[in-house]
Design an enzyme around this catalytic site. Sequence first.
Site, PDB file in Angstrom:
ATOM      1  N   ARG A  30       0.858  -1.197   0.000  1.00 11.62           N
ATOM      2  CA  ARG A  30       0.000   0.000   0.000  1.00 11.62           C
ATOM      3  C   ARG A  30       0.892   1.245   0.000  1.00 11.62           C
ATOM      4  O   ARG A  30       1.707   1.422   0.902  1.00 11.62           O
ATOM      5  CB  ARG A  30      -0.909  -0.002   1.228  1.00 11.62           C
ATOM      6  CG  ARG A  30      -1.727   1.267   1.358  1.00 11.62           C
ATOM      7  CD  ARG A  30      -2.763   1.197   2.486  1.00 11.62           C
ATOM      8  NE  ARG A  30      -3.478   2.455   2.555  1.00 11.62           N
ATOM      9  CZ  ARG A  30      -3.458   3.289   3.600  1.00 11.62           C
ATOM     10  NH1 ARG A  30      -2.791   2.983   4.695  1.00 11.62           N
ATOM     11  NH2 ARG A  30      -4.113   4.421   3.549  1.00 11.62           N
TER      12      ARG A  30
ATOM     13  N   TYR B 202      -4.644   1.547  15.705  1.00 10.38           N
ATOM     14  CA  TYR B 202      -3.447   1.714  16.535  1.00 10.38           C
ATOM     15  C   TYR B 202      -3.719   1.442  18.010  1.00 10.38           C
ATOM     16  O   TYR B 202      -2.977   0.709  18.647  1.00 10.38           O
ATOM     17  CB  TYR B 202      -2.838   3.114  16.330  1.00 10.38           C
ATOM     18  CG  TYR B 202      -2.156   3.212  14.981  1.00 10.38           C
ATOM     19  CD1 TYR B 202      -0.842   2.800  14.822  1.00 10.38           C
ATOM     20  CD2 TYR B 202      -2.852   3.642  13.849  1.00 10.38           C
ATOM     21  CE1 TYR B 202      -0.214   2.837  13.580  1.00 10.38           C
ATOM     22  CE2 TYR B 202      -2.233   3.679  12.602  1.00 10.38           C
ATOM     23  CZ  TYR B 202      -0.915   3.272  12.473  1.00 10.38           C
ATOM     24  OH  TYR B 202      -0.310   3.292  11.244  1.00 10.38           O
TER      25      TYR B 202
ATOM     26  N   GLU C 209      -7.568   8.201   6.255  1.00  9.10           N
ATOM     27  CA  GLU C 209      -7.849   8.828   7.550  1.00  9.10           C
ATOM     28  C   GLU C 209      -8.321  10.281   7.444  1.00  9.10           C
ATOM     29  O   GLU C 209      -7.688  11.190   7.991  1.00  9.10           O
ATOM     30  CB  GLU C 209      -6.614   8.764   8.453  1.00  9.10           C
ATOM     31  CG  GLU C 209      -6.167   7.363   8.781  1.00  9.10           C
ATOM     32  CD  GLU C 209      -5.074   7.315   9.851  1.00  9.10           C
ATOM     33  OE1 GLU C 209      -4.585   8.382  10.264  1.00  9.10           O
ATOM     34  OE2 GLU C 209      -4.715   6.206  10.286  1.00  9.10           O
TER      35      GLU C 209
ATOM     36  N   GLU D 297      -3.614  -0.356   7.923  1.00  9.78           N
ATOM     37  CA  GLU D 297      -2.468   0.056   8.740  1.00  9.78           C
ATOM     38  C   GLU D 297      -2.595  -0.534  10.131  1.00  9.78           C
ATOM     39  O   GLU D 297      -3.669  -0.509  10.728  1.00  9.78           O
ATOM     40  CB  GLU D 297      -2.376   1.586   8.916  1.00  9.78           C
ATOM     41  CG  GLU D 297      -1.845   2.357   7.742  1.00  9.78           C
ATOM     42  CD  GLU D 297      -1.767   3.856   8.019  1.00  9.78           C
ATOM     43  OE1 GLU D 297      -1.539   4.260   9.179  1.00  9.78           O
ATOM     44  OE2 GLU D 297      -1.955   4.617   7.064  1.00  9.78           O
TER      45      GLU D 297
ATOM     46  N   ASN E 288      -7.656   1.323   9.700  1.00 11.96           N
ATOM     47  CA  ASN E 288      -6.376   1.546  10.363  1.00 11.96           C
ATOM     48  C   ASN E 288      -6.620   1.481  11.855  1.00 11.96           C
ATOM     49  O   ASN E 288      -7.534   2.138  12.373  1.00 11.96           O
ATOM     50  CB  ASN E 288      -5.797   2.930  10.021  1.00 11.96           C
ATOM     51  CG  ASN E 288      -5.349   3.039   8.571  1.00 11.96           C
ATOM     52  OD1 ASN E 288      -5.415   2.066   7.817  1.00 11.96           O
ATOM     53  ND2 ASN E 288      -4.897   4.226   8.192  1.00 11.96           N
TER      54      ASN E 288
ATOM     55  N   HIS F  53      -3.187  10.880   0.752  1.00 17.03           N
ATOM     56  CA  HIS F  53      -2.672  10.700   2.111  1.00 17.03           C
ATOM     57  C   HIS F  53      -2.130  12.063   2.572  1.00 17.03           C
ATOM     58  O   HIS F  53      -0.955  12.207   2.898  1.00 17.03           O
ATOM     59  CB  HIS F  53      -1.606   9.605   2.130  1.00 17.03           C
ATOM     60  CG  HIS F  53      -1.355   8.990   3.484  1.00 17.03           C
ATOM     61  ND1 HIS F  53      -1.474   7.638   3.735  1.00 17.03           N
ATOM     62  CD2 HIS F  53      -0.985   9.539   4.670  1.00 17.03           C
ATOM     63  CE1 HIS F  53      -1.161   7.383   5.006  1.00 17.03           C
ATOM     64  NE2 HIS F  53      -0.867   8.521   5.595  1.00 17.03           N
TER      65      HIS F  53
HETATM   66  C1  GBH Z   1      -1.531   6.953  10.731  1.00 21.59           C
HETATM   67  O1  GBH Z   1      -2.193   7.855  11.541  1.00 21.59           O
HETATM   68  C2  GBH Z   1      -1.186   7.623   9.453  1.00 21.59           C
HETATM   69  O2  GBH Z   1      -2.021   7.173   8.403  1.00 21.59           O
HETATM   70  C3  GBH Z   1       0.257   7.461   9.054  1.00 21.59           C
HETATM   71  O3  GBH Z   1       0.583   8.378   8.068  1.00 21.59           O
HETATM   72  C4  GBH Z   1       1.131   7.600  10.274  1.00 21.59           C
HETATM   73  O4  GBH Z   1       2.492   7.615   9.952  1.00 21.59           O
HETATM   74  C5  GBH Z   1       0.845   6.445  11.183  1.00 21.59           C
HETATM   75  O5  GBH Z   1      -0.522   6.338  11.452  1.00 21.59           O
HETATM   76  C6  GBH Z   1       1.585   6.515  12.517  1.00 21.59           C
HETATM   77  O6  GBH Z   1       1.224   7.637  13.233  1.00 21.59           O
HETATM   78  O7  GBH Z   1      -2.487   8.793  21.975  1.00 21.59           O
HETATM   79  O8  GBH Z   1      -2.968   6.520  22.435  1.00 21.59           O
HETATM   80  O9  GBH Z   1      -4.778   8.018  21.973  1.00 21.59           O
HETATM   81  C7  GBH Z   1      -2.432   7.390  12.849  1.00 21.59           C
HETATM   82  C8  GBH Z   1      -3.523   8.123  13.576  1.00 21.59           C
HETATM   83  C9  GBH Z   1      -4.075   9.190  15.584  1.00 21.59           C
HETATM   84  C10 GBH Z   1      -3.423   6.915  15.663  1.00 21.59           C
HETATM   85  C11 GBH Z   1      -3.697   9.356  17.022  1.00 21.59           C
HETATM   86  C12 GBH Z   1      -3.123   7.040  17.140  1.00 21.59           C
HETATM   87  C13 GBH Z   1      -3.530   8.453  19.148  1.00 21.59           C
HETATM   88  C14 GBH Z   1      -3.292   7.265  20.023  1.00 21.59           C
HETATM   89  N1  GBH Z   1      -3.261   8.167  14.985  1.00 21.59           N
HETATM   90  N2  GBH Z   1      -3.866   8.105  17.748  1.00 21.59           N
HETATM   91  S1  GBH Z   1      -3.396   7.651  21.711  1.00 21.59           S
END
Ligand code: GBH
Length: 459
Positions: A76, A292, A165, A370, A290, A120
């Site tokens: 991707r 995290y 996103e 992601e 995505n 992006h």
């Molecule tokens: C993605 O965004 C992006 O698509 C990418 O470009 C980027 O490099 C990658 O992730 C890594 O950052 O503080 O525990 O509440 C991620 C979006 C938004 C995910 C903020 C985590 C906070 C976690 N992020 N979020 S927390």
Amino acid sequence: MLPRFPEGFVWGTATSSYQIEGAVHEDGRGPSIWDSFCARPGAIRNGENADVACDHYHRWPEDVALMAGLGVNAYRFSVAWPRIQPDGRGPANPKGLDFYDRLVDALAEHGIAPALTLYHWDLPQALQDAGGWMNRDTAHRFAEYAGLVADRLGDRVPTWITLNEPFVHMTEGHALGVHAPGEALLLDALPVAHHLLLGHGLAVPELRGRTSGQVLITNNYSPVWTATDSAADRAAATAFDALQNRLFTDPVLLGRYPDLSAYGVDGAFPFVEDGDMDVITAPLDGLGVNYYSPTRVAAPNSGVRTGGASVLSEVEGHLDGTGLPFEDAPIDGHPVTAFGWPVVPEGLREMLLTLRDRYGAGLPPILVTENGCSVRDEPGRPDQERIDFLDGHLRALHQAIAEDGVDVRGYFVWSLLDNFEWAEGYEQRFGLVHVDFATQRRTPKASYHWLRERLAEYR
Ligand code: GBH
């Protein structure tokens, strides 16, 4: 040994144009909002920029070889709009298209299927000068750009992702101003959401006419937990969930905006025109997810806030008193990444279940586009935290598929390479492959070797 995934499962890594390419002045590329934002004093940690980044624009053959060595069957990446239309409008710049054309062919030679993201976050600066995503016209410009890319690559790209996103782009870029274009409009940024969604919807038929590939949108999702079971905390969680998980999904899958009344927004959006929802609900072949980490929220003024967990936690400071209907609560009892994000693999399974229950038959097949973590760079020390992270999330994903029956077709690790992590510059490293930015030397990390062995087990 990891459990087996379904036959034909898509395994990939993910990157984005601005974070890896560099070569910002080459072959006719125009400036993007991120070039401008990086030039603002104080915008990026250590005053860094992405003029060179991973120099992928020149080193892509080596990067494709790294993927081939890893054994993935998909990749991707995103296309830099200002390479295709330096001013954001008008005919395509052939040299810009040539770059992605060569990349796509090289991937095919290695049996790696491209998953192409059109946007992006690197908007041509010329469009920002005309109002950017606050201007409805940008949605039409985006659809035109999508058509130009598909004219050239529609025959060879099986997976198309319109936006990455939009929630982060709206909140960090337009509500808080900590990302490009650096606008701090708070909730006055809502037209940005609508115009992004409209651009997505207008791009779908442009793609359909030029490719038989599948078309998706990618959103970032975070299961929302309540600090306590009190009615006030539950209301706070519902309010945050509407913004984080529904704002860019309900319109696409249900044809309506979520209830934002907790934010003092009444839903009579003046920027929504007749017929817009028909455009936005254009049927999709999949949903990009995505993931995290989860978010835990409490009612306002409950005093649990630790500062800086979720994207919007900062809004509170900005609004000062006028207040959001939630505040961040800490997530304890889990390891955290180098970025400070809690590591909660079961949150991925929970989020997939929530999506399935929420949208039912209206939920298209899912690609996890992601998932990954940043690990501190200590030369010579294996990135065991990343191995543990991936192992945990793949087990959770397998449970969602095998035990819950969620239709997930693929998984992309963020990221192939250490790269330009937006406002954090180069400090946060998400790569399976280490990049020495002084020499551009690439070195596969322990996690790369671990994943290669896992993928080999599947063949
Ligand atoms: C993605 O965004 C992006 O698509 C990418 O470009 C980027 O490099 C990658 O992730 C890594 O950052 O503080 O525990 O509440 C991620 C979006 C938004 C995910 C903020 C985590 C906070 C976690 N992020 N979020 S927390």
